[in-house]
Design a protein around this motif. Structure first.
Motif, PDB file in Angstrom:
ATOM      1  N   PHE A  94       0.839  -1.184   0.000  1.00  0.00           N
ATOM      2  CA  PHE A  94       0.000   0.000   0.000  1.00  0.00           C
ATOM      3  C   PHE A  94       0.884   1.248   0.000  1.00  0.00           C
ATOM      4  CE2 PHE A  94      -4.469  -1.320   1.435  1.00  0.00           C
ATOM      5  CZ  PHE A  94      -4.347  -2.571   0.864  1.00  0.00           C
ATOM      6  N   LYS A  95       0.531   2.209  -0.843  1.00  0.00           N
ATOM      7  CA  LYS A  95       1.307   3.440  -0.963  1.00  0.00           C
ATOM      8  C   LYS A  95       0.358   4.628  -1.115  1.00  0.00           C
ATOM      9  CE  LYS A  95       5.709   2.052  -1.223  1.00  0.00           C
ATOM     10  NZ  LYS A  95       6.783   2.593  -0.374  1.00  0.00           N
ATOM     11  N   PRO A  96       0.418   5.606  -0.208  1.00  0.00           N
ATOM     12  CA  PRO A  96      -0.368   6.829  -0.407  1.00  0.00           C
ATOM     13  C   PRO A  96       0.071   7.544  -1.679  1.00  0.00           C
ATOM     14  CG  PRO A  96       0.450   6.686   1.854  1.00  0.00           C
ATOM     15  CD  PRO A  96       1.164   5.629   1.060  1.00  0.00           C
ATOM     16  N   GLY A  97      -0.875   8.194  -2.337  1.00  0.00           N
ATOM     17  CA  GLY A  97      -0.556   8.914  -3.551  1.00  0.00           C
ATOM     18  C   GLY A  97       0.553   9.926  -3.371  1.00  0.00           C
ATOM     19  N   LYS A  98       0.564  10.608  -2.233  1.00  0.00           N
ATOM     20  CA  LYS A  98       1.592  11.637  -2.018  1.00  0.00           C
ATOM     21  C   LYS A  98       2.983  11.023  -1.872  1.00  0.00           C
ATOM     22  CE  LYS A  98       0.697  11.903   2.991  1.00  0.00           C
ATOM     23  NZ  LYS A  98       0.273  12.816   4.095  1.00  0.00           N
ATOM     24  N   VAL A  99       3.075   9.777  -1.385  1.00  0.00           N
ATOM     25  CA  VAL A  99       4.367   9.100  -1.282  1.00  0.00           C
ATOM     26  C   VAL A  99       4.883   8.742  -2.671  1.00  0.00           C
ATOM     27  CG1 VAL A  99       5.513   7.004  -0.471  1.00  0.00           C
ATOM     28  CG2 VAL A  99       3.963   8.234   1.050  1.00  0.00           C
ATOM     29  N   LEU A 100       3.988   8.246  -3.524  1.00  0.00           N
ATOM     30  CA  LEU A 100       4.388   7.918  -4.893  1.00  0.00           C
ATOM     31  C   LEU A 100       4.793   9.177  -5.648  1.00  0.00           C
ATOM     32  CD1 LEU A 100       1.601   5.322  -5.746  1.00  0.00           C
ATOM     33  CD2 LEU A 100       3.998   4.831  -5.282  1.00  0.00           C
ATOM     34  N   GLU A 143      -3.277  12.535  -5.127  1.00  0.00           N
ATOM     35  CA  GLU A 143      -2.292  12.354  -4.061  1.00  0.00           C
ATOM     36  C   GLU A 143      -2.924  11.998  -2.728  1.00  0.00           C
ATOM     37  OE1 GLU A 143       0.661  15.345  -3.662  1.00  0.00           O
ATOM     38  OE2 GLU A 143       1.162  15.393  -5.794  1.00  0.00           O
ATOM     39  N   ASN A 144      -4.229  12.179  -2.599  1.00  0.00           N
ATOM     40  CA  ASN A 144      -4.915  11.848  -1.345  1.00  0.00           C
ATOM     41  C   ASN A 144      -5.466  10.429  -1.336  1.00  0.00           C
ATOM     42  OD1 ASN A 144      -4.582  14.437  -0.096  1.00  0.00           O
ATOM     43  ND2 ASN A 144      -6.140  15.235  -1.496  1.00  0.00           N
ATOM     44  N   ALA A 145      -5.350   9.739  -2.459  1.00  0.00           N
ATOM     45  CA  ALA A 145      -5.862   8.366  -2.553  1.00  0.00           C
ATOM     46  C   ALA A 145      -4.801   7.373  -2.099  1.00  0.00           C
ATOM     47  CB  ALA A 145      -6.292   8.065  -3.980  1.00  0.00           C
ATOM     48  N   MET A 146      -5.228   6.138  -1.864  1.00  0.00           N
ATOM     49  CA  MET A 146      -4.309   5.048  -1.554  1.00  0.00           C
ATOM     50  C   MET A 146      -4.161   4.178  -2.795  1.00  0.00           C
ATOM     51  SD  MET A 146      -2.301   3.706   0.754  1.00  0.00           S
ATOM     52  CE  MET A 146      -2.830   4.034   2.459  1.00  0.00           C
ATOM     53  N   TYR A 147      -2.924   3.787  -3.051  1.00  0.00           N
ATOM     54  CA  TYR A 147      -2.602   2.955  -4.207  1.00  0.00           C
ATOM     55  C   TYR A 147      -1.931   1.669  -3.733  1.00  0.00           C
ATOM     56  CZ  TYR A 147      -3.403   7.100  -7.117  1.00  0.00           C
ATOM     57  OH  TYR A 147      -3.960   8.189  -7.748  1.00  0.00           O
ATOM     58  N   ILE A 148      -1.831   0.720  -4.655  1.00  0.00           N
ATOM     59  CA  ILE A 148      -0.998  -0.457  -4.442  1.00  0.00           C
ATOM     60  C   ILE A 148       0.143  -0.412  -5.452  1.00  0.00           C
ATOM     61  CG2 ILE A 148      -0.883  -2.941  -4.943  1.00  0.00           C
ATOM     62  CD1 ILE A 148      -3.422  -3.298  -3.370  1.00  0.00           C
ATOM     63  N   TYR A 149       1.347  -0.638  -4.954  1.00  0.00           N
ATOM     64  CA  TYR A 149       2.508  -0.784  -5.820  1.00  0.00           C
ATOM     65  C   TYR A 149       2.761  -2.283  -5.957  1.00  0.00           C
ATOM     66  CZ  TYR A 149       7.058   0.196  -7.920  1.00  0.00           C
ATOM     67  OH  TYR A 149       8.120   0.291  -8.788  1.00  0.00           O
ATOM     68  N   LYS A 150       2.537  -2.810  -7.159  1.00  0.00           N
ATOM     69  CA  LYS A 150       2.663  -4.247  -7.431  1.00  0.00           C
ATOM     70  C   LYS A 150       3.903  -4.487  -8.268  1.00  0.00           C
ATOM     71  CE  LYS A 150       0.276  -8.060  -9.802  1.00  0.00           C
ATOM     72  NZ  LYS A 150      -0.926  -8.421 -10.629  1.00  0.00           N
ATOM     73  N   ALA A 151       4.793  -5.347  -7.781  1.00  0.00           N
ATOM     74  CA  ALA A 151       6.055  -5.562  -8.490  1.00  0.00           C
ATOM     75  C   ALA A 151       6.625  -6.938  -8.157  1.00  0.00           C
ATOM     76  CB  ALA A 151       7.059  -4.481  -8.107  1.00  0.00           C
ATOM     77  N   SER A 152       7.449  -7.441  -9.063  1.00  0.00           N
ATOM     78  CA  SER A 152       8.194  -8.673  -8.800  1.00  0.00           C
ATOM     79  C   SER A 152       9.377  -8.351  -7.901  1.00  0.00           C
ATOM     80  CB  SER A 152       8.687  -9.284 -10.110  1.00  0.00           C
ATOM     81  OG  SER A 152       7.605  -9.668 -10.925  1.00  0.00           O
ATOM     82  N   GLU A 153       9.574  -9.179  -6.883  1.00  0.00           N
ATOM     83  CA  GLU A 153      10.630  -8.919  -5.914  1.00  0.00           C
ATOM     84  C   GLU A 153      11.424 -10.189  -5.630  1.00  0.00           C
ATOM     85  OE1 GLU A 153       8.920  -7.352  -2.370  1.00  0.00           O
ATOM     86  OE2 GLU A 153       7.915  -5.700  -3.387  1.00  0.00           O
TER      87      GLU A 153
END
Length: 207
Positions: free
Chosen positions: A114-120, A130-140
């Motif tokens: 989970f990543k807040p829009g302002k962090v991204l 920037e006030n929304a919540m996002y998911i950062y999906k990636a291979s790790e």
């Protein structure tokens, strides 16, 4: 996307525990399991218990276009504290494969954080709110080294193919807060078994 079931995050660890008989490996896997759920639940202070982590751990993160080295418990606690306050502590693992040796746990997975829009936005990622919540999906890929007493020495985390990462905007109904994660995961966070020094001694290696 639908709301993630974070209780399934450690499925690969559970599967490996079912077939692992080596006492040292079992202890390390249980510590790995406990660490991850404590982190997601925002109970980061418990990760630094003397039976779980060395006095001077070192973390390396290579993700989101950043390359970061954190040394010492204070620096790492600050990161966990920030993630707990912003909701970035909430994570999920999919298609994970876990391997273990006497001094290391390695993992390959698709990670959701989970990543807040302002962090991204602060790291140069274009978001529409920037006030929304996002998911950062990636291979790790991750390597977690452990000392002779099965204590975590650090974390080495790499994002594979950053260009293929996905940024997913969440509907408010699908957001899991740190407080909600804590409640959801509390029944799954178990204490470690007693440490049996003789049983968990690493195998001698040829010189």
């Amino acid at each position: 996307m639908t709301k993630l079931d974070i209780t399934k995050t450690n499925r690969a660890i559970e599967d490996l525990l079912e077939t692992t008989e080596n006492p040292r490996h079992r202890f390390m896997l249980q510590a790995y399991y406990r660490h991850r759920y404590l982190e997601i639940a925002g109970r980061y202070e418990e990760i630094f218990a003397p039976e779980m982590m060395v006095e001077n751990p070192v973390y390396h993160f290579h993700a989101l276009g950043l390359s970061v080295r954190l040394e010492g418990q204070d620096a790492i606690k600050n990161l966990y504290r920030e993630w707990s306050e912003t909701g970035e502590c909430v994570m999920y693992a999919e298609d994970e494969e876990v391997a273990i040796s006497d001094h290391m746990i390695a993992s390959k997975l698709t990670g959701y954080q989970f990543k807040p829009g302002k962090v991204l936005a602060a790291v140069g990622i274009d978001v529409d709110d920037e006030n929304a919540m996002y998911i950062y999906k990636a291979s790790e890929e991750m390597v977690w080294p452990y000392d002779d007493r099965c204590r975590l020495i650090g974390e080495d985390v790499w994002e594979v193919d950053p260009d293929k990462a996905e940024i997913i905007k969440l509907d408010p109904a699908d957001v899991i807060t740190a407080a909600e994660a804590r409640t959801i995961l509390e029944p799954l966070i178990k204490p470690l078994p007693p440490y049996d020094e003789a049983a968990m001694r690493p195998r001698a290696t040829a010189r």
